[in-house]
Design a protein around this motif. Sequence first.
Motif, PDB file in Angstrom:
ATOM      1  N   LEU A   1       0.840  -1.189   0.000  1.00  0.00           N
ATOM      2  CA  LEU A   1       0.000   0.000   0.000  1.00  0.00           C
ATOM      3  C   LEU A   1       0.879   1.246   0.000  1.00  0.00           C
ATOM      4  O   LEU A   1       1.872   1.303   0.722  1.00  0.00           O
ATOM      5  CB  LEU A   1      -0.902   0.017   1.232  1.00  0.00           C
ATOM      6  CG  LEU A   1      -2.049  -0.995   1.259  1.00  0.00           C
ATOM      7  CD1 LEU A   1      -2.714  -0.984   2.624  1.00  0.00           C
ATOM      8  CD2 LEU A   1      -3.070  -0.692   0.171  1.00  0.00           C
TER       9      LEU A   1
ATOM     10  N   GLN B   1      -4.474   7.778   2.252  1.00  0.00           N
ATOM     11  CA  GLN B   1      -5.286   6.571   2.192  1.00  0.00           C
ATOM     12  C   GLN B   1      -6.729   6.890   1.805  1.00  0.00           C
ATOM     13  O   GLN B   1      -7.410   6.081   1.177  1.00  0.00           O
ATOM     14  CB  GLN B   1      -5.251   5.835   3.531  1.00  0.00           C
ATOM     15  CG  GLN B   1      -3.906   5.238   3.870  1.00  0.00           C
ATOM     16  CD  GLN B   1      -3.511   4.118   2.918  1.00  0.00           C
ATOM     17  OE1 GLN B   1      -4.256   3.171   2.730  1.00  0.00           O
ATOM     18  NE2 GLN B   1      -2.345   4.249   2.305  1.00  0.00           N
TER      19      GLN B   1
ATOM     20  N   TRP C   1      -8.636   4.624  -1.052  1.00  0.00           N
ATOM     21  CA  TRP C   1      -9.851   3.844  -0.851  1.00  0.00           C
ATOM     22  C   TRP C   1     -11.081   4.574  -1.354  1.00  0.00           C
ATOM     23  O   TRP C   1     -12.116   3.952  -1.648  1.00  0.00           O
ATOM     24  CB  TRP C   1      -9.987   3.457   0.615  1.00  0.00           C
ATOM     25  CG  TRP C   1      -8.871   2.552   1.022  1.00  0.00           C
ATOM     26  CD1 TRP C   1      -7.828   2.853   1.835  1.00  0.00           C
ATOM     27  CD2 TRP C   1      -8.640   1.216   0.559  1.00  0.00           C
ATOM     28  NE1 TRP C   1      -6.963   1.787   1.926  1.00  0.00           N
ATOM     29  CE2 TRP C   1      -7.442   0.766   1.154  1.00  0.00           C
ATOM     30  CE3 TRP C   1      -9.335   0.368  -0.290  1.00  0.00           C
ATOM     31  CZ2 TRP C   1      -6.929  -0.501   0.916  1.00  0.00           C
ATOM     32  CZ3 TRP C   1      -8.826  -0.910  -0.529  1.00  0.00           C
ATOM     33  CH2 TRP C   1      -7.632  -1.326   0.083  1.00  0.00           C
TER      34      TRP C   1
END
Length: 211
Positions: A125, A130, A134
Amino acid sequence: MTAHELLTTTRSVRKRLDLQRPVDPALVRECIETALQAPSGSNAQRWHWLVLTDPEVRREVGALYQKSCRAYLDSPNAAGRLYADDPERSRVQARVNDSVAHLADRMGEVPVLVIPCLQLPSETLPEGNQAGLWGSVLPAAWSYMLAARARGLGTAWTTLHLRYEDEVARVLGLPANVRQAALIPTAHYTGDTFKPAPRAPLSEVLHENGW
């Protein structure tokens, strides 16, 4: 169904999933087609969708979910342990806790399990943003759930299986650079319909022009 009704009555369905009635694969495909209209960062569309209908595959994934859920229900963060000092809200949380346990024991029996995934440029990742990462698949997953609701299907947003993401990946033969975002059980539901859920009032969560 109006947009308002759809948005306010799409619930996480756990106890009311019909485990006996088959789901037409064409309905699931239609829901995913709708989900593909969701936004993604840079319009990269790196999402992939696993649709699990094979009984043995569902059983294996369901067993891993159940194992993870049991640990969750024993933890301080379990739904039933939240808001213990608020009697009214505590009753709601107890019902949620009970329904979570109910689904965990039956996840492998749900006719269709859908796992939205992201295919990354590498096996690890990336650091930083983040939310942006996502955010390129979670809106699509929610669109899938809305589309399912509009077609008479019930779903539930779950992520507890990610405690055993590597084990699930091995069951499904996922490449190392494909990461799972959620596990969405999908089935027809029992009963007639759903109503809006109780929520904290807007006045408690709305902040204008700053905190």
